[in-house]
Design an enzyme around this catalytic site. Structure first.
Site, PDB file in Angstrom:
ATOM      1  N   ARG A  37     -43.870  53.374 -24.224  1.00  0.00           N
ATOM      2  CA  ARG A  37     -44.206  53.674 -25.606  1.00  0.00           C
ATOM      3  C   ARG A  37     -43.791  55.117 -25.901  1.00  0.00           C
ATOM      4  NH1 ARG A  37     -49.933  53.045 -28.386  1.00  0.00           N
ATOM      5  NH2 ARG A  37     -49.171  53.227 -30.501  1.00  0.00           N
ATOM      6  N   HIS A  63     -48.087  54.636 -35.324  1.00  0.00           N
ATOM      7  CA  HIS A  63     -48.775  53.356 -35.076  1.00  0.00           C
ATOM      8  C   HIS A  63     -47.928  52.154 -35.486  1.00  0.00           C
ATOM      9  CE1 HIS A  63     -52.939  55.419 -35.724  1.00  0.00           C
ATOM     10  NE2 HIS A  63     -52.636  55.397 -34.444  1.00  0.00           N
ATOM     11  N   GLU A 103     -50.914  46.299 -28.512  1.00  0.00           N
ATOM     12  CA  GLU A 103     -49.684  47.096 -28.466  1.00  0.00           C
ATOM     13  C   GLU A 103     -48.922  46.876 -27.157  1.00  0.00           C
ATOM     14  OE1 GLU A 103     -52.401  50.060 -29.684  1.00  0.00           O
ATOM     15  OE2 GLU A 103     -50.942  50.988 -31.009  1.00  0.00           O
ATOM     16  N   ARG A 105     -59.072  64.303 -36.337  1.00  0.00           N
ATOM     17  CA  ARG A 105     -58.015  64.843 -37.215  1.00  0.00           C
ATOM     18  C   ARG A 105     -58.441  64.767 -38.671  1.00  0.00           C
ATOM     19  NH1 ARG A 105     -53.289  61.179 -34.948  1.00  0.00           N
ATOM     20  NH2 ARG A 105     -54.490  60.843 -33.070  1.00  0.00           N
ATOM     21  N   ASN A 133     -47.912  53.653 -21.285  1.00  0.00           N
ATOM     22  CA  ASN A 133     -48.258  54.377 -22.514  1.00  0.00           C
ATOM     23  C   ASN A 133     -48.840  55.727 -22.101  1.00  0.00           C
ATOM     24  OD1 ASN A 133     -49.258  55.308 -24.890  1.00  0.00           O
ATOM     25  ND2 ASN A 133     -50.539  53.512 -25.342  1.00  0.00           N
TER      26      ASN A 133
END
Ligand code: ADP
Length: 401
Positions: free
Chosen positions: A90, A181, A386, A242, A9
């Protein structure tokens, strides 16, 4: 120790890696490089129960860090490596054309490159990882699989993914909502379907992934029908740094009235907003949890966060075709911060959500379970994984070949 998958990842400022068996779910090795491009780049990893930590140097880039991981960590574990059958990468954005996980070839690489403008911080890093691992593990070069965060959203209906701007921007330039996501939302939704003893294709659920990045997805009959992230992972919820949703006119104001350049505005909205911007101090939820009842900046940040989240959840209940099987909280904040779950659900009592405070407080540090009362719609905390989801998907794609 056979049929192992290496998961990579490659993020914008960190690289996570792991080797695991997707069937038994046993993890043999895992690690993370943190603080790329900063004065002290470090690596920590765990192998067969032993923990290691090292400094890699100063302002290290992705390529140097990946070569360190390969030469100093992976190649030193020959027993584990000889059982590797594939590598799962990923990839944040698959762009317009990619709808599912794929074996990586030159055409897939081109499509990931074409989507760079939709994920400018992430896709280039993903591509560096793909290039180096395909070259260094030549014997597995044909068994690299790309698993996309956007795949889960490709069946979203047009009414959810279109922006109300001239249609030509979608037709000609692919400007639409893509979500992010997806790997995590799908993983926890699948876990919820097992807990609820329902088939995934009949599941109606709202999943909240709350980490440094944060998003909500509405899943109806196993298909994602709406999600809070948009063209890029900037839209939607309040996040660590963010902004999430804003009136686009703020950008014009900053540019025209404050004479800020577009690059400066982008930095404000992606790196200096969200919880960090609101609190003027931190983006780490540990700070907010500790100071919610003590400091004004912590309270206002958390309240804006929960207000926005509860608005999304209540809006998404309207997409559930008369039955909601539950809500799921996951991600670093969703799994570890009872305060957020309590404040968010207390805003939703009119819709029939009732939290069990004792269960809620106990559900931390990777524990999964129900946190609602009997007469409420079910609310679950489910720890995301994940890495495991990518490893399973990689194995499926390799086996299909
Ligand atoms: P990402 O994968 O998006 O980088 P994570 O899912 O790891 O993010 O979540 C990071 C967030 O979770 C941070 O705000 C962090 O403070 C918060 N977090 C993680 N563990 C805890 C904890 N035990 N208590 C409070 N907050 C936590």
């Amino acid at each position: 120790m056979n049929n192992l998958i290496l998961v990579l990842n490659c993020g914008s400022s960190s690289i996570k890696f792991a080797i695991l068996n997707p069937k038994t779910e046993k993890k043999y090795l895992s690690g993370v490089v943190e603080c790329l491009f900063l004065p002290e780049t470090s690596i920590t990893w765990k192998c067969l129960g032993i923990q290691y930590k090292k400094s890699i140097g100063s302002k290290i880039d992705h390529k140097t860090a990946l070569i360190f991981i390969i030469d100093e960590v992976l190649f030193k574990q020959k027993d584990i490596l000889k059982n590797l059958i594939g590598i799962g990468h990923r990839v944040v954005h698959g762009g317009i054309k990619i709808k599912k996980s794929m074996l990586i070839n030159e055409d897939v690489i081109k499509k990931i490159k074409d989507a760079i403008s939709f994920a400018p911080l992430h896709n280039p890093a993903n591509l560096i990882g793909i290039k180096i691992f395909r070259e260094k593990y030549f014997n597995l070069s044909k068994k690299n699989v790309a698993v996309f965060d956007t795949s889960f959203y490709h069946n979203m209906p047009e009414i959810s993914f279109l922006y109300a701007i001239p249609y030509n921007f979608y037709k000609k330039y692919g400007i639409r909502r893509y979500g992010a996501h997806g790997i995590s939302h799908k993983y926890v939704a699948k876990k919820a379907s097992i807990i609820l003893n329902k088939t995934f294709s009949s599941l109606n659920i709202i999943t909240c992934h709350l980490g440094n990045g944060a998003s909500v997805s509405a899943i109806c009959n196993g298909i994602c029908v709406d999600t809070s992230m948009g063209l890029t992972p900037l839209e939607g919820l309040v996040m660590g740094t963010r902004s999430g949703d804003i009136d686009p006119s703020i950008v014009f104001f900053m540019n025209k009235k404050l004479n800020m350049s577009l690059d400066e505005i982008e930095i404000i909205l992606t790196k200096k907003s969200g919880l960090l911007g609101l609190s003027e101090i931190s983006s780490d939820f540990r700070y907010f949890e500790k100071n919610y009842n003590i400091k004004k900046n912590a309270k206002r940040s958390v309240d804006v966060f929960c207000h926005r989240l509860s608005k999304y959840i209540s809006a998404y209940t309207t997409l559930m075709e008369n039955r909601l099987d539950g809500i799921v909280f996951t991600g670093g904040i969703g799994e570890n911060v009872p305060l957020i779950r309590k404040l968010t659900l207390s805003r939703l009592s009119l819709l029939g959500f009732k939290i069990d405070n004792k269960l809620n407080s106990s559900m931390i540090m990777g524990k999964s379970g129900l946190i609602s009362k009997n007469l409420s719609w079910p609310v679950f905390v489910i720890a995301t994984n994940e890495e495991l989801a990518i490893a399973k998907e990689t194995m499926n794609i390799i086996n299909k070949k």
